[in-house]
Design an enzyme around this catalytic site. Structure first.
Site, short mmCIF file in Angstrom:
data_model
loop_
_atom_site.label_atom_id
_atom_site.label_comp_id
_atom_site.label_asym_id
_atom_site.label_seq_id
_atom_site.Cartn_x
_atom_site.Cartn_y
_atom_site.Cartn_z
N GLY A 6 -27.58 8.27 0.61
CA GLY A 6 -27.32 6.57 0.97
C GLY A 6 -29.06 6.21 1.14
O GLY A 6 -29.71 6.81 1.91
N THR A 10 -19.98 -8.26 1.63
CA THR A 10 -20.81 -7.05 3.03
C THR A 10 -19.64 -6.58 2.48
O THR A 10 -18.69 -6.49 1.94
CB THR A 10 -21.29 -7.91 3.97
OG1 THR A 10 -19.96 -8.27 4.73
CG2 THR A 10 -21.94 -8.90 3.65
N CYS A 11 -19.52 -5.48 3.74
CA CYS A 11 -18.95 -4.36 3.77
C CYS A 11 -17.15 -5.08 4.65
O CYS A 11 -16.30 -4.44 4.40
CB CYS A 11 -19.03 -3.28 4.58
SG CYS A 11 -19.59 -3.50 6.46
N GLY A 15 -30.01 2.88 0.71
CA GLY A 15 -29.34 1.57 0.64
C GLY A 15 -29.79 0.45 2.14
O GLY A 15 -30.00 1.11 2.94
N GLU A 57 -27.43 -7.26 10.83
CA GLU A 57 -27.85 -7.10 9.22
C GLU A 57 -27.15 -8.18 8.46
O GLU A 57 -27.87 -8.65 7.04
CB GLU A 57 -26.86 -5.67 8.16
CG GLU A 57 -27.28 -4.00 8.76
CD GLU A 57 -26.65 -3.22 10.59
OE1 GLU A 57 -26.51 -4.50 11.22
OE2 GLU A 57 -27.51 -3.22 10.64
#
Length: 450
Positions: free
Chosen positions: A191, A46-47, A193, A118
């Site tokens: 984006g 993930t980020c 996404g 998320e």
């Protein structure tokens, strides 16, 4: 034995996480190929984290050190991050501690924004990707499915996920000091996404109605159509970037989408209008929020007058403190779920021994029934009595096997079978029960082993 190698926002630099994220897709297969006893791998990227969950097919008490070093070599080969940096960066968890760690991660307890929503979906998609690549195992499947169940239970029973907390909403909260009036703010969403939908919903909650979307992968029209906003083409991207008050990027492409050159190109195009046309006034002060990993926005955008950049590193610094009551309750639920997961695994570790004992007893039972038949006895009544006796005799060993497994004393059960009946059962490969002390594959470092 389950193993987890974790690089996250607490122990790694943003640059390292970015490189790990770029190389994540093909890492699982490379890890498995480097060590025969690694039967499965699921990568969560993930980020703010990169984690490798591994299933090591080794007997109880075996050292995972060689497997960990092989896994580090596989991650290094797939991502370009040196093994030395990985050893200095990665946290190491093995055995029963893996479930507790993943359950906490999936529930948002280890996120930059505690309780963010998320991560549960990202963990679920990681398992789906591993299935597609054929790198899962039954134990990894059980681990990740139980993690999703735990996350849902915590969300329903605590306030840890209240108010739709997420990186997107935190970023917009930080942006409020730069935005005068959300209702009149012109937004360019870059984006389509994982964060795009959440970003659009958060913007609308703030009263933003003027939103346009651009996709470097050509998906803007479809996204715009399903969300009732305007799609921007490649040819119009630079001009729109110049006109926007807020640019929010959340795409997974591996190059900078917004750069100083793009903004200057847009400014020049905005002023270069046909004679008599009324130009759209360019934005004065502009804010760019970069939620992409790898970075979507080049650092040089801040060289353009009036442009301010808010990236993941800045957002991480301003992450709010945990809400102590909700977090404490969630931690208790994670601990309870992890202990239950481990108890089931420990019971399963004695399954071969239990099966061997039952087979031994029922083989003797069948022999006695056949002997009775050969002597012309009333076999129906004899068989019924013998089977009842066998069930009674097996009841206590079955109960004790569960008790001993949960106490981590599997050897006592298998040793008893050998001593009393001559039944020898090798330690089950792949068991997650831990009897050896934690091992640190990174000597001299301060990283955690569980």
């Amino acid at each position: 034995m389950l193993i987890c190698l974790s690089a996250n926002h607490k122990n790694s630099s943003f640059d390292v996480l970015e490189k790990l994220s770029v190389g994540a897709p093909g890492t699982a297969g490379g890890i498995i190929e480097r060590y025969p006893s690694l039967s499965g791998a699921v990568i969560v990227a993930t980020c703010n984290r990169f984690e490798a969950y591994l299933d090591l097919d080794e007997p109880d008490g075996a050292s995972p050190l060689e497997a960990v070093q092989a896994a580090i070599a596989g991650v290094s080969a797939g991502t370009g991050v040196t093994a030395e940096v990985l050893r200095e960066t990665l946290d190491f968890v093995h055995g029963n501690g893996v479930a507790e760690h993943l359950f906490a991660v999936t529930s948002g307890l280890e996120s930059v924004v505690v309780g963010e929503g998320e991560i549960a979906g990202q963990v679920r998609r990681s398992l789906e990707q591993a299935r597609e690549r054929g790198t899962t195992t039954p134990e990894l499947e059980r681990l990740f499915q139980r993690a999703s169940q735990t996350s849902r239970g915590i969300k329903n029973r605590t306030g840890i996920g209240a108010a739709g907390r997420s990186l997107v909403r935190l970023a917009l909260q930080l942006a409020e000091t730069r935005i005068v009036n959300w209702a009149s703010t012109r937004v360019l969403l870059v984006g389509t996404g994982r964060y795009a939908g959440a970003a659009l919903a958060a913007l609308r909650d703030l009263g933003v109605s003027d939103v346009r979307v651009y996709s470097p992968t050509g998906r803007a029209v479809k996204f715009a159509g399903s969300h009732g906003i305007t799609a921007i083409t490649e040819s119009g991207f630079a001009v729109e970037a110049d006109r926007a008050d807020l640019i929010l990027t959340c795409t997974t492409v591996e190059h900078h989408v917004v750069t100083a050159a793009l903004l200057r190109e847009g400014a020049a195009a905005t002023t270069d209008v046909d004679a008599g046309a009324q130009p759209v006034a360019p934005a004065g002060r502009r804010l760019i929020i970069d939620l992409g990993l790898p970075r979507n926005v080049a650092p040089d955008v801040t060289e353009v007058p009036g442009v301010e950049l808010l990236d993941l590193e800045t957002i991480r610094i301003h992450a709010p403190l945990e809400e102590l009551n909700a977090t404490s309750e969630a931690r208790l639920l994670v601990d309870r779920a992890a202990r239950k997961f481990s108890a089931v695994a420990e019971e399963q570790s004695l399954t071969p021994a239990v099966v061997a004992l039952r087979s031994h007893v029922f083989d003797l039972l069948d022999s006695e029934i056949e002997r009775a038949r050969a002597h012309g006895d009333d076999t129906e009544q004899t068989e019924r009595a013998l089977r009842h006796l066998a069930s009674v005799l097996l009841h206590t060993p079955m109960v004790r096997s569960r008790e001993l497994a949960r106490a981590g004393e599997q050897a006592a059960f298998t040793g008893g079978l050998d001593a009393l009946f001559g039944i020898r059962v090798e330690s089950g490969a792949g068991s997650v029960a831990e009897s050896a002390p934690p091992l640190d594959p990174f000597p001299g470092s301060a990283h955690r082993a569980s």
